[in-house]
Design an enzyme around this catalytic site. Structure first.
Site, PDB file in Angstrom:
ATOM      1  N   ARG A  87      49.672  30.700  29.441  1.00  0.00           N
ATOM      2  CA  ARG A  87      49.128  30.857  30.802  1.00  0.00           C
ATOM      3  C   ARG A  87      48.244  32.099  30.897  1.00  0.00           C
ATOM      4  O   ARG A  87      48.283  32.853  31.869  1.00  0.00           O
ATOM      5  CB  ARG A  87      50.254  30.939  31.854  1.00  0.00           C
ATOM      6  CG  ARG A  87      51.146  29.761  31.930  1.00  0.00           C
ATOM      7  CD  ARG A  87      50.391  28.482  32.342  1.00  0.00           C
ATOM      8  NE  ARG A  87      51.277  27.362  32.232  1.00  0.00           N
ATOM      9  CZ  ARG A  87      51.484  26.690  31.093  1.00  0.00           C
ATOM     10  NH1 ARG A  87      50.812  27.010  30.000  1.00  0.00           N
ATOM     11  NH2 ARG A  87      52.312  25.683  31.049  1.00  0.00           N
TER      12      ARG A  87
ATOM     13  N   SER B 241      54.294  25.570  39.639  1.00  0.00           N
ATOM     14  CA  SER B 241      55.211  26.649  39.236  1.00  0.00           C
ATOM     15  C   SER B 241      54.730  27.970  39.803  1.00  0.00           C
ATOM     16  O   SER B 241      53.580  28.349  39.570  1.00  0.00           O
ATOM     17  CB  SER B 241      55.237  26.781  37.715  1.00  0.00           C
ATOM     18  OG  SER B 241      55.582  25.553  37.140  1.00  0.00           O
TER      19      SER B 241
ATOM     20  N   GLU C  82      52.599  33.061  38.539  1.00  0.00           N
ATOM     21  CA  GLU C  82      51.570  32.336  37.792  1.00  0.00           C
ATOM     22  C   GLU C  82      50.279  32.234  38.619  1.00  0.00           C
ATOM     23  O   GLU C  82      49.199  32.447  38.088  1.00  0.00           O
ATOM     24  CB  GLU C  82      52.110  30.952  37.422  1.00  0.00           C
ATOM     25  CG  GLU C  82      51.180  30.172  36.523  1.00  0.00           C
ATOM     26  CD  GLU C  82      51.725  28.789  36.200  1.00  0.00           C
ATOM     27  OE1 GLU C  82      52.798  28.688  35.597  1.00  0.00           O
ATOM     28  OE2 GLU C  82      51.047  27.812  36.557  1.00  0.00           O
TER      29      GLU C  82
HETATM   30  C1  LIG Z   1      51.634  20.405  42.009  1.00  0.00           C
HETATM   31  C2  LIG Z   1      51.000  21.342  41.004  1.00  0.00           C
HETATM   32  C3  LIG Z   1      51.310  21.203  39.657  1.00  0.00           C
HETATM   33  C4  LIG Z   1      50.731  22.059  38.708  1.00  0.00           C
HETATM   34  N1  LIG Z   1      51.073  21.893  37.395  1.00  0.00           N
HETATM   35  C5  LIG Z   1      50.531  22.702  36.454  1.00  0.00           C
HETATM   36  C6  LIG Z   1      50.865  22.523  35.072  1.00  0.00           C
HETATM   37  O1  LIG Z   1      51.625  21.636  34.704  1.00  0.00           O
HETATM   38  N2  LIG Z   1      50.309  23.369  34.174  1.00  0.00           N
HETATM   39  C7  LIG Z   1      49.442  24.354  34.551  1.00  0.00           C
HETATM   40  O2  LIG Z   1      48.988  25.094  33.661  1.00  0.00           O
HETATM   41  N3  LIG Z   1      49.112  24.536  35.848  1.00  0.00           N
HETATM   42  C8  LIG Z   1      49.627  23.734  36.801  1.00  0.00           C
HETATM   43  N4  LIG Z   1      49.299  23.924  38.122  1.00  0.00           N
HETATM   44  C9  LIG Z   1      48.380  25.006  38.495  1.00  0.00           C
HETATM   45  C10 LIG Z   1      46.906  24.563  38.687  1.00  0.00           C
HETATM   46  O3  LIG Z   1      46.825  23.185  38.883  1.00  0.00           O
HETATM   47  C11 LIG Z   1      46.023  24.943  37.499  1.00  0.00           C
HETATM   48  O4  LIG Z   1      46.082  26.327  37.253  1.00  0.00           O
HETATM   49  C12 LIG Z   1      44.548  24.540  37.725  1.00  0.00           C
HETATM   50  O5  LIG Z   1      43.815  24.765  36.556  1.00  0.00           O
HETATM   51  C13 LIG Z   1      43.908  25.295  38.876  1.00  0.00           C
HETATM   52  O6  LIG Z   1      42.687  24.657  39.176  1.00  0.00           O
HETATM   53  P1  LIG Z   1      41.932  24.966  40.527  1.00  0.00           P
HETATM   54  O7  LIG Z   1      40.583  24.331  40.461  1.00  0.00           O
HETATM   55  O8  LIG Z   1      42.760  24.579  41.687  1.00  0.00           O
HETATM   56  O9  LIG Z   1      41.775  26.549  40.442  1.00  0.00           O
HETATM   57  P2  LIG Z   1      41.975  27.608  41.604  1.00  0.00           P
HETATM   58  O10 LIG Z   1      43.377  27.601  42.052  1.00  0.00           O
HETATM   59  O11 LIG Z   1      40.921  27.435  42.635  1.00  0.00           O
HETATM   60  O12 LIG Z   1      41.696  28.966  40.816  1.00  0.00           O
HETATM   61  C14 LIG Z   1      42.656  29.471  39.914  1.00  0.00           C
HETATM   62  C15 LIG Z   1      42.071  30.725  39.236  1.00  0.00           C
HETATM   63  O13 LIG Z   1      40.969  30.349  38.421  1.00  0.00           O
HETATM   64  C16 LIG Z   1      39.780  31.004  38.859  1.00  0.00           C
HETATM   65  N5  LIG Z   1      38.707  30.001  38.708  1.00  0.00           N
HETATM   66  C17 LIG Z   1      38.707  28.732  39.164  1.00  0.00           C
HETATM   67  N6  LIG Z   1      37.578  28.095  38.775  1.00  0.00           N
HETATM   68  C18 LIG Z   1      36.862  29.005  38.055  1.00  0.00           C
HETATM   69  C19 LIG Z   1      35.603  28.977  37.402  1.00  0.00           C
HETATM   70  N7  LIG Z   1      34.824  27.882  37.389  1.00  0.00           N
HETATM   71  N8  LIG Z   1      35.184  30.127  36.781  1.00  0.00           N
HETATM   72  C20 LIG Z   1      35.930  31.251  36.791  1.00  0.00           C
HETATM   73  N9  LIG Z   1      37.121  31.338  37.403  1.00  0.00           N
HETATM   74  C21 LIG Z   1      37.578  30.223  38.027  1.00  0.00           C
HETATM   75  C22 LIG Z   1      40.041  31.418  40.293  1.00  0.00           C
HETATM   76  O14 LIG Z   1      39.255  32.552  40.657  1.00  0.00           O
HETATM   77  C23 LIG Z   1      41.514  31.760  40.220  1.00  0.00           C
HETATM   78  O15 LIG Z   1      41.688  33.024  39.649  1.00  0.00           O
HETATM   79  C24 LIG Z   1      49.843  23.092  39.110  1.00  0.00           C
HETATM   80  C25 LIG Z   1      49.527  23.217  40.471  1.00  0.00           C
HETATM   81  C26 LIG Z   1      50.099  22.354  41.409  1.00  0.00           C
HETATM   82  C27 LIG Z   1      49.727  22.497  42.869  1.00  0.00           C
END
Ligand SMILES: Cc1cc2nc3c(=O)[nH]c(=O)nc-3n(C[C@H](O)[C@H](O)[C@H](O)COP(=O)(O)OP(=O)(O)OC[C@H]3O[C@@H](n4cnc5c(N)ncnc54)[C@H](O)[C@@H]3O)c2cc1C
Length: 349
Positions: A169, A242, A339
């Site tokens: 992570r 998580s 996380e």
């Molecule tokens: C129900 C649920 C289940 C999940 N299960 C998992 C899992 O199994 N494994 C796991 O690893 N994660 C999991 N996650 C967490 C999440 O889905 C991931 O971390 C995902 O990659 C976040 O994507 P996002 O577009 O929503 O990013 P955001 O939440 O919008 O951003 C997350 C971070 O990334 C940065 N960011 C986003 N896009 C960019 C970009 N293009 N360039 C630079 N920085 C950027 C943001 O500034 C922030 O710091 C889960 C979340 C939920 C709600």
């Protein structure tokens, strides 16, 4: 303003975070063409403001009601096979592609490697930030390179896998927060070969599906079934998956805890001097599963997931997270780390 991006002021972020928290951003910029990033960052509307990229907000906790800065949202969403041979394909994916749709897109083309990561919410551009992982796979296994705009040098650049500093992570993108804007990924996926069934529960799920063969598509379906049972759906109750990372501790502490609590799940890490513990087990054992204080709660379905039952504020969720972490530290001598990215506050217990 250029057609390559559009700007809104005092924008609500409620639809842009899966905790469904009420928060506002001073500026919300939607980027339709990543080539316009330098022009956007030089736009007078952003002058003097901090900026952060927001994908789908599925790994963010807005602790404050207002982000006094500019949110950049990448809406560029194309995917294509750049190159292929008989065993592999190299896929170029824009940051704005929805992750789970990408998993299906690859399966439709007979490509494998992403099936264990099915149903993770968010955009492809966010996947390398925390090196998304699930069911025995990580995006680091498939990344060839990450294309980004580096704000420190003011130039577009490409980081090869080994330069991304991927860990559990973790990545260089996460450690150097907001320095790089990920614009696209290059992934290497395979055609054929054995699927990854190392994660306990996957073979059993395939058996429960009628003993179907472990094809990439069936593995993705099995992962989706398990996730659907285990995790609360953000469309129904606000959450960010998580909330805490599984803590990595000294092997001696892990052994001591295992001697006291035989049921504590302990996993090996790449470093023989450390072990990874199950944060969910520690939180549940400390009595937090299903706890609720107003609308801020710990999911009754999964102790690792904090939930917004409706009208919780980011501050209330953060306070609850701190209480959970402090109680785990007192009971087990283990520090939990969040996380998701906490915006507008520091996470200290
Ligand atoms: C129900 C649920 C289940 C999940 N299960 C998992 C899992 O199994 N494994 C796991 O690893 N994660 C999991 N996650 C967490 C999440 O889905 C991931 O971390 C995902 O990659 C976040 O994507 P996002 O577009 O929503 O990013 P955001 O939440 O919008 O951003 C997350 C971070 O990334 C940065 N960011 C986003 N896009 C960019 C970009 N293009 N360039 C630079 N920085 C950027 C943001 O500034 C922030 O710091 C889960 C979340 C939920 C709600």
């Amino acid at each position: 303003m250029s057609a390559a991006y559009s700007l809104a002021r005092d924008a609500s972020l409620r639809a842009w975070n899966t905790f469904r928290l009420e928060a506002q951003a001073a500026v919300f910029a939607t980027v339709h063409d990543a080539a316009a990033l330098p022009a956007l960052l030089a736009d007078p509307a952003l002058a003097g403001l901090p900026t952060m990229v927001l994908g789908r907000g599925s790994n963010v906790l807005f602790a404050a009601r207002r982000y006094e800065g500019a949110i950049l949202h990448l809406a560029c969403a194309g995917a294509r096979i750049e190159q292929e041979d008989s065993t592999h394909a190299w896929v170029h994916v824009d940051a704005g592609v929805e992750w789970d749709a990408l998993v299906d897109w690859t399966l439709d083309r007979g490509l494998q490697g992403l099936e264990n990561l099915a149903l993770i919410p968010g955009q492809a551009g966010a996947a390398p930030i925390q090196n998304i992982g699930a069911y025995g796979a990580e995006i680091a296994d498939s990344v060839v390179a990450v294309h980004c705009f580096d704000r420190a040098t003011g130039s577009f650049t490409r980081l090869d896998n080994e330069d991304c500093g991927f860990g559990y992570r973790d990545s260089v993108f996460k450690r150097e927060t907001d320095r790089r804007i990920v614009t696209a990924l290059q992934l290497r996926l395979s055609r054929g070969g054995a699927t990854n069934l190392r994660y306990a529960g996957l073979p059993e799920e395939l058996a429960a599906m009628g003993g179907v063969p472990p094809t990439p598509r069936n593995v993705a379906a099995a992962v989706r079934r398990i996730r659907g049972r285990k995790l609360p759906d953000p469309a129904l109750v606000g959450n960010a998956g998580s909330f805490f990372k599984n803590p990595v501790v000294a092997s001696a502490l892990a052994a001591e805890l295992q001697a006291r609590f035989a049921a504590l799940p302990v996993f090996p890490t790449r470093d023989p001097a450390t072990r990874k513990l199950s944060a969910a087990w520690l939180i549940e054992r400390a009595g937090w599963r299903g706890f609720r204080d107003g609308d801020a709660g710990v999911s009754a379905q999964h102790a690792l997931v904090l939930v917004n039952h409706g009208a919780a504020t980011g501050q209330q969720l953060l306070d609850l997270a701190r209480r959970v972490a402090a109680s785990v530290a007192t009971s087990f001598g283990v520090q939990l780390e969040p996380e998701p990215r906490v915006v507008g506050a520091q996470f200290v217990t």
